[in-house]
Design an enzyme around this catalytic site. Structure first.
Site, short mmCIF file in Angstrom:
data_model
loop_
_atom_site.label_atom_id
_atom_site.label_comp_id
_atom_site.label_asym_id
_atom_site.label_seq_id
_atom_site.Cartn_x
_atom_site.Cartn_y
_atom_site.Cartn_z
N SER A 186 -64.90 5.01 -10.44
CA SER A 186 -65.29 3.89 -11.29
C SER A 186 -64.96 2.58 -10.58
O SER A 186 -64.11 2.57 -9.67
CB SER A 186 -64.48 3.95 -12.59
N TYR A 199 -56.38 5.26 -17.48
CA TYR A 199 -57.70 5.57 -16.91
C TYR A 199 -57.87 4.98 -15.51
O TYR A 199 -58.26 5.69 -14.57
CB TYR A 199 -58.78 5.03 -17.85
P1 NAD Z 1 -69.97 10.71 -21.41
O1 NAD Z 1 -69.07 10.60 -22.57
O2 NAD Z 1 -71.42 10.88 -21.68
O3 NAD Z 1 -69.50 11.85 -20.45
C1 NAD Z 1 -68.14 12.20 -20.26
C2 NAD Z 1 -68.03 13.70 -20.46
O4 NAD Z 1 -66.71 14.11 -20.13
C3 NAD Z 1 -68.25 14.15 -21.89
O5 NAD Z 1 -69.61 14.41 -22.17
C4 NAD Z 1 -67.40 15.41 -21.97
O6 NAD Z 1 -68.23 16.56 -21.86
C5 NAD Z 1 -66.53 15.35 -20.72
N1 NAD Z 1 -65.12 15.57 -21.08
C6 NAD Z 1 -64.23 14.69 -21.60
N2 NAD Z 1 -63.05 15.31 -21.82
C7 NAD Z 1 -63.21 16.60 -21.44
C8 NAD Z 1 -62.36 17.75 -21.43
N3 NAD Z 1 -61.09 17.69 -21.85
N4 NAD Z 1 -62.88 18.92 -20.97
C9 NAD Z 1 -64.16 19.01 -20.56
N5 NAD Z 1 -65.01 17.96 -20.55
C10 NAD Z 1 -64.52 16.78 -20.97
O7 NAD Z 1 -69.72 9.37 -20.54
P2 NAD Z 1 -70.12 8.97 -19.05
O8 NAD Z 1 -69.93 7.51 -19.02
O9 NAD Z 1 -71.39 9.56 -18.65
O10 NAD Z 1 -68.92 9.58 -18.19
C11 NAD Z 1 -69.13 10.30 -17.02
C12 NAD Z 1 -68.17 9.86 -15.93
O11 NAD Z 1 -68.50 8.54 -15.52
C13 NAD Z 1 -66.69 9.83 -16.32
O12 NAD Z 1 -65.93 10.37 -15.28
C14 NAD Z 1 -66.41 8.34 -16.45
O13 NAD Z 1 -65.06 8.05 -16.20
C15 NAD Z 1 -67.31 7.79 -15.38
N6 NAD Z 1 -67.61 6.37 -15.52
C16 NAD Z 1 -68.32 5.92 -16.58
C17 NAD Z 1 -68.57 4.56 -16.69
C18 NAD Z 1 -69.35 3.99 -17.84
O14 NAD Z 1 -69.40 2.77 -17.98
N7 NAD Z 1 -69.97 4.79 -18.69
C19 NAD Z 1 -68.09 3.68 -15.72
C20 NAD Z 1 -67.37 4.19 -14.64
C21 NAD Z 1 -67.13 5.54 -14.56
#
Ligand code: NAD
Ligand code: MG
Length: 294
Positions: A186, A199
């Site tokens: 991130s 985080y």
């Molecule tokens: P999202 O909520 O759609 O996806 C995150 C997924 O993590 C969930 O769907 C869930 O299935 C999984 N998860 C959470 N806890 C879990 C557990 N204990 N066991 C198994 N699965 C688990 O959101 P997203 O934004 O698509 O997130 C995906 C990745 O992108 C993450 O690593 C997040 O940190 C990273 N990210 C997101 C952003 C943003 O702005 N959305 C920015 C930087 C990084």
């Protein structure tokens, strides 16, 4: 000939309606719906017959990766939490519509023995494994370190960091030369927000893990890279990843002045999985709307 598209007004540019769901949240209930490429991503055979495990593959960035992988010709195994079954079912339908296999494996990545089961099941049901797209993550904003519980601190590191060790250790005996491991960091892994004290450091750890593992596995012909998203419109944000009052203008502080959509990350997950990135390892790719990784 197609005209270039202005990145400023591609996708959603309005204020987002305020909304909150308990984590992990269900994408199907979000308004507006994140765009994970369901109707737009077009493949061209870049990953024909590859076998890919995608964690967090039900929604958001992981769903965008899973859809793109299937459209590029890969079979996919998807991990998610049981509460997200509805989203996972939809991804399964989309993958199967491409004539590819979609193996759904719900379970909690903070449990080491589940991580091992997940990898074994993915390997057995896909009849092989050559890409790990490790996208799952947990984010809960807490303003004051005095309010940050040890339980949350542990869980964040278990899900975001420890699970990478557990999944990779379980998978290495299966991964052939040419395999690719992709982690998801991130902008928080470079410039931590004051309300993400568990985080953001977990994302710093992912950066170190990715670059060190890449050097360790290079001689085995396995590449390891990471994707660093900026503000992307997903369930992570409306389930406590941001305070509710930050939701309407989410993403507007980026130089491109809007939140990104998961589909805008599809191509990088495809590139890093495919042989097109054969000389790329130990790298972190930013898809951030202009926020610098520094
Ligand atoms: P999202 O909520 O759609 O996806 C995150 C997924 O993590 C969930 O769907 C869930 O299935 C999984 N998860 C959470 N806890 C879990 C557990 N204990 N066991 C198994 N699965 C688990 O959101 P997203 O934004 O698509 O997130 C995906 C990745 O992108 C993450 O690593 C997040 O940190 C990273 N990210 C997101 C952003 C943003 O702005 N959305 C920015 C930087 C990084
Ligand atoms: Mg989800």
């Amino acid at each position: 000939m197609t005209n270039p598209k202005n990145p400023l007004d591609l996708y959603y540019t309005e204020e987002f309606p305020k909304q909150y769901q308990e984590p992990p949240g269900v994408q199907a209930k979000m308004n507006p719906q994140p765009d994970c490429g369901e109707t737009s991503y077009k493949g061209s055979g870049k990953l024909k017959n590859r076998k890919i495990l995608v964690t967090g593959g039900d929604s958001g960035i992981g769903r965008a990766a899973a859809i793109a992988y299937a459209r590029e010709g890969a079979d996919v195994a998807i991990n998610y939490l049981p509460e997200e079954q509805e989203d996972a079912d939809e991804v399964q339908k989309l993958v199967e519509a491409e004539g590819r296999k979609a193996v759904l494996i719900p379970g909690d990545l903070s449990d080491e023995s589940f991580c091992k089961e997940l990898v074994d099941k993915a390997y057995n049901e896909l009849d092989g494994l050559d890409v790990l797209a490790l996208v799952a993550g947990k984010q809960q904003a807490v303003d004051d370190i005095m309010e940050l519980s040890t339980e949350q601190l542990r869980k964040t590191f278990e899900v975001n960091v420890f699970s990478l060790y557990w999944v990779v250790k379980a998978a290495l005996p299966y991964l052939p030369k040419g395999s690719s491991i992709i982690t998801t960091t991130s902008v928080q892994g470079y410039n931590p927000s004051p309300n993400l004290l568990d985080y953001a450091p977990s994302k710093f750890a992912i950066n170190g893990f990715t670059r060190g593992l890449a050097k360790q596995l290079a001689s085995k012909g396995i590449r390891v890279n990471s994707v660093a998203p900026g503000p992307i419109w997903t369930a992570l944000q409306i389930t406590g990843g941001q305070p509710s009052e930050a939701i309407p203008t989410f993403g507007q502080q980026a130089p491109l002045k809007r939140a990104g959509q998961p589909v805008e990350l599809s191509s990088i997950y495809v590139f890093l999985a495919s042989d097109e990135s054969s000389y790329v390892t130990a790298q972190i790719y930013g898809i951030t709307g202009g926020i610098e990784l520094a």
